[in-house]
Design a protein around this motif. Structure first.
Motif, PDB file in Angstrom:
ATOM      1  N   CYS A  66       0.834  -1.202   0.000  1.00 26.30           N
ATOM      2  CA  CYS A  66       0.000   0.000   0.000  1.00 26.30           C
ATOM      3  C   CYS A  66       0.870   1.254   0.000  1.00 26.30           C
ATOM      4  N   LEU A  67       1.918   1.268   0.827  1.00 21.62           N
ATOM      5  CA  LEU A  67       2.820   2.419   0.890  1.00 21.62           C
ATOM      6  C   LEU A  67       3.563   2.615  -0.427  1.00 21.62           C
ATOM      7  N   SER A  70       1.038   3.754  -3.312  1.00 27.44           N
ATOM      8  CA  SER A  70       0.612   5.144  -3.146  1.00 27.44           C
ATOM      9  C   SER A  70       1.772   6.109  -3.358  1.00 27.44           C
ATOM     10  N   TRP A 173       0.721  12.020  -0.155  1.00 28.82           N
ATOM     11  CA  TRP A 173       1.027  10.581  -0.149  1.00 28.82           C
ATOM     12  C   TRP A 173       0.034   9.835   0.737  1.00 28.82           C
ATOM     13  N   ALA A 174      -0.220  10.369   1.927  1.00 29.05           N
ATOM     14  CA  ALA A 174      -1.157   9.720   2.850  1.00 29.05           C
ATOM     15  C   ALA A 174      -2.583   9.734   2.292  1.00 29.05           C
ATOM     16  N   ALA A 177      -2.935   7.013  -0.208  1.00 27.45           N
ATOM     17  CA  ALA A 177      -2.852   5.669   0.375  1.00 27.45           C
ATOM     18  C   ALA A 177      -4.148   5.237   1.049  1.00 27.45           C
ATOM     19  N   ARG A 178      -4.902   6.197   1.601  1.00 30.66           N
ATOM     20  CA  ARG A 178      -6.102   5.824   2.356  1.00 30.66           C
ATOM     21  C   ARG A 178      -7.140   5.164   1.446  1.00 30.66           C
ATOM     22  N   ASP A 407      -1.982  10.100   7.777  1.00 31.20           N
ATOM     23  CA  ASP A 407      -2.709   8.865   8.075  1.00 31.20           C
ATOM     24  C   ASP A 407      -2.821   8.082   6.774  1.00 31.20           C
ATOM     25  N   PHE A 408      -2.101   6.963   6.686  1.00 31.61           N
ATOM     26  CA  PHE A 408      -2.062   6.158   5.460  1.00 31.61           C
ATOM     27  C   PHE A 408      -3.221   5.167   5.378  1.00 31.61           C
TER      28      PHE A 408
END
Length: 473
Positions: A66-67, A70, A173-174, A177-178, A407-408
C-alpha cells in the motif's frame, strides 16, 4: 515506560526503487535562486504508528505494498522527488527529472515501539530508523517493530524542498494511500514548480542588510586550526526531543509581552526564540561573559511574495521548492542574560522585521543572481566564525507540521518529528505541535551538549524530555 538506553539492531529485509506510476518525459528543472542559497544537506522526518490495521488486512506485505503503490502515484505529481541532482555547465546543481525513482527500504527492529528512547534520537533514530540517502533526492524507510508497530521515515535533499514543500508531499502521499471508492482520486494540493515566480529583477535592487545576512562561500574564513577543532569536539552538538506544556508556553508569552507598549503582541515563536537566546547565552557565558550569541530565525516567504494578491497567494501556497530566508541577530551574552525576556523578545522582533516583506525576498533573489555561479550561504549557517567565538543557532518553526494528516489508512501517528543533525557548527531548533493537539509543543533541539544540560538543570519545568508516558496518557 522505558527512557533509558536500550540497545537494539535494525535489519534491512528488502530494498528496491519506486518510480512514478506513469511514464514522464525526461526534462531539466532548474533550481531557483532561493534553492541555490541552500547547502547540500539532507533532512529527515519520521512517523511512529501503533500496530497498523487497514481494510486490506494486517499482513506486513499488504501494508508495505500500500505504501509503495501510493508513493508511486504521489510521485506522478511530485516528480521532483523521483529525479536526481546533476551539475550543469556552470557547475551549479540542476534537477534532472528522469523518474529515477525513490530508494525504498523495508526493515525490522528488534525492539518494542514503546521502548524507543525518543528523548535521545541520536541513539534511537539516527542511522537506524531514518534512511541515509545514497542516490537521488528522496529515500524512504519502513521499519517494523517487534510489537507490530511501524515507523515510516524519509530523508530528502534540502536543496529541492523546504519543510513546507515536504509537508505537502507527506499529506498527499497519505491521502492517496487511504482506502477510497473513487479510484481517480486527486490529492488536495497539487505542487507548483513555476520557477518564473522567483525570477531576478532587471535591474536588481539589493538592500544593504542582505550583504550582512548572506555571504559568498569564497569569502568565508578558513576552517579552524586543528587545536581549535579539538576544543569544539569536547562539547559535541547532540539532538534531543522535549515537550513544553501549553501552560508554560502561555506564561512565557506573557513574560515576553510584560513591557510591550505596542498594540502588536510578541508571538509564541518570538517569545520562545527569545527565551532560548537568553538560555544559550547564559550557558555559554559561564566561561566567558564577553561572548556574542547569535540566533537566526527561518522565515517562509510564500505569503510575503504574494503581497496581498489573492491569485498569487493561491499559487505560492502550492509552490514546491525553497522560499526561505534566515535573518539573525547577535548580542553580547551578558546583555541577553541580564535583560528581561520582554527586552530580548523585542530584539528578536527587530531583526525579524527586516525579512518579512516582499522586497526582502525579491532582494535576496537578486543577491543570489549577482554572485552566481559562486554559491552563497546564510551567515548564520557558518557557526562561530567571525572572531567572536560565541554560540550560534537557528530556530525554524514547525508549527505547520501536518503529523495528524499523515494517516495512510491505519490511523494518525502517535508521534511525528523532523530529525536534522545537519553537521555544521551552528545549532538547530524546531518547535512543532504536540500530537496530543492540546496546545503543547514538541521541541527538536540540536545544540551543544553542555547547553542542553544547562537548560534541563535550570528549567526542568519547561524542557521536559519526551516520553511514551506523555504521548499515550
Amino acid at each position: 515506560m522505558c527512557n533509558g538506553k536500550v540497545e537494539f539492531s535494525v535489519n534491512m529485509t528488502n530494498e528496491e526503487t519506486v518510480a512514478a506510476a506513469l511514464p514522464m518525459q525526461e526534462h531539466w528543472l532548474p533550481l531557483s535562486n532561493l534553492d541555490l542559497i541552500l547547502p547540500p544537506v539532507d533532512v529527515s522526518v519520521f512517523f511512529c504508528y501503533n500496530k497498523p490495521i487497514i481494510t486490506i488486512g494486517t499482513h506486513h506485505n499488504n501494508i508495505v505494498e500500500c505504501l509503495k503503490n501510493s508513493l508511486a502515484e504521489a510521485l506522478v505529481s511530485y516528480y521532483a522527488f523521483a529525479g536526481e541532482i546533476v551539475a550543469n555547465s556552470m557547475g551549479e546543481p540542476e534537477l534532472l527529472c528522469n523518474n529515477r525513482g525513490v530508494d525504498f527500504v523495508e526493515a525490522f527492529a528488534d525492539i518494542e515501539l514503546q521502548s524507543l528512547n525518543l528523548y535521545n534520537p541520536d541513539e534511537s533514530v539516527e542511522g537506524k530508523l531514518v534512511p541515509k540517502k545514497k542516490h537521488g533526492v528522496l529515500a524512504v524507510q519502513v521499519t517494523w517493530m517487534k510489537c507490530g508497530g511501524l515507523v515510516v521515515a524519509c530523508t530528502f535533499d534540502h536543496r529541492i524542498a523546504d519543510a513546507y514543500s515536504a509537508n505537502m508531499f507527506f499529506v498527499s502521499w497519505a491521502e492517496i494511500a487511504r482506502p477510497k471508492n473513487n479510484k481517480s482520486f486527486i490529492p488536495t494540493t497539487q505542487p507548483c514548480f513555476r520557477r518564473s515566480l522567483l525570477t531576478p529583477r532587471r535591474p536588481p535592487s539589493i538592500h544593504p542588510s542582505l550583504y550582512d545576512m548572506y555571504v559568498p562561500i569564497t569569502d568565508l574564513p578558513p576552517p579552524p586550526a586543528p587545536e581549535l577543532e579539538s576544543d569544539i569536539k569536547t562539547d559535541p552538538i547532540i539532538s534531543r526531543i522535549y515537550y513544553v506544556t501549553s501552560e508554560e508556553l502561555n506564561n512565557m508569552q506573557s513574560l515576553a509581552n510584560s513591557n510591550n507598549s505596542s498594540s502588536t503582541k510578541r508571538s509564541k515563536l518570538e517569545s520562545f526564540s527569545a527565551l532560548l537566546w537568553k538560555m544559550v547565552a547564559a550557558a555559554a557565558s559561564t566561561d566567558n561573559e564577553n561572548i556574542v550569541a547569535k540566533m537566526g530565525l527561518v522565515v517562509d516567504g510564500r505569503k510575503r511574495l504574494s503581497n496581498g494578491d489573492k491569485n498569487k497567494e493561491e499559487i505560492m501556497s502550492s509552490y514546491f521548492g525553497n522560499v526561505l530566508s534566515i535573518p539573525y541577530g547577535g548580542r553580547l551574552g551578558n546583555e541577553l542574560v541580564e535583560n528581561p525576556l520582554s527586552w530580548v523578545a523585542d530584539r528578536v522582533h527587530d531583526f525579524l522585521e527586516e525579512a518579512v516583506t516582499e522586497e526582502h525576498f525579491l532582494g535576496l533573489i537578486d543577491w543570489v543572481e549577482e554572485h552566481r555561479p559562486i554559491p552563497g550561504l546564510a551567515r548564520i549557517y557558518c557557526g562561530s566564525t567571525g572572531g567572536e567565538g560565541g554560540p550560534t543557532f537557528v530556530v525554524s518553526s514547525g508549527q505547520r507540521f501536518p503529523e495528524s494528516k499523515v494517516d495512510f489508512g491505519w490511523g494518525k501517528p502517535v508521534l511525528g518529528s523532523y530529525h536534522f543533525p545537519w553537521g555544521g557548527d551552528a545549532g538547530y531548533v524546531m518547535p512543532m505541535p504536540s500530537p496530543k493537539r492540546n496546545g503543547d509543543w514538541l521541541l527538536y533541539m540540536h545544540l551543544p551538549k553542555t547547553h542542553l544540560h544547562y537548560m534541563e538543570a535550570r528549567a526542568p519545568h519547561f524542557f521536559r524530555p519526551i516520553s511514551w508516558d506523555y504521548l499515550l496518557n
